[in-house]
Write a protein that holds these residues in place. Structure first.
Motif: not given
Length: 138
Positions: A28-29, A95-97, A103-106
């Motif tokens: 996710m962006t 990060d938790a949300h 999702f993960y922060l990409d």
């Protein structure tokens, strides 16, 4: 072959722990300051390119409206994460949300910012510190 690919091949080493941390999650962006202005404009561009988007900003109503609009118009997943990026736990909360939604922060697009108008001496110490916290601190 792109220059970044050459650089990554030379310096980057895949981390098993990093891969394990995001196993089963989608990229996710994340756009801070994404409820309006430059942040929202960049979120639109990434969403148009097919990226799922998480918007982060302090004002929950405007944030949710922007996320709803992006999801409807660009046909992507768009999450609203209302929080203040100067909060010491902001990164962990984002990060938790994301993880809770699969999702993960990409990609991080950091557009959160504040400004002050008028003579410098007319602003209180708290206002100046807030400006530094949002615009300068990592």
């Amino acid at each position: 072959l792109r220059l970044i690919d050459l650089w990554l091949a030379r310096y980057a080493e895949p981390s098993a722990a990093a891969h394990a941390a995001v196993a089963g999650l989608k990229p996710m962006t994340v756009v801070t300051g994404g409820s309006r202005g430059i942040g929202l404009a960049l979120a639109r561009r990434f969403a148009t390119a097919g990226h799922d988007i998480a918007l982060v900003a302090r004002h929950a109503d405007a944030l949710q409206a922007a996320a709803t609009m992006l999801a409807r118009e660009r046909h992507v997943t768009a999450l609203a994460i209302p929080l203040d990026v100067t909060d010491a736990a902001a990164a962990q909360r984002i990060d938790a949300h994301l993880a809770a939604n699969g999702f993960y922060l990409d990609t991080l697009i950091n557009c959160a910012g504040v400004g002050l108008a008028g003579p410098f001496l007319s602003h209180g110490e708290d206002a100046i510190q807030r400006l530094l916290d949002v615009n300068v601190e990592p």
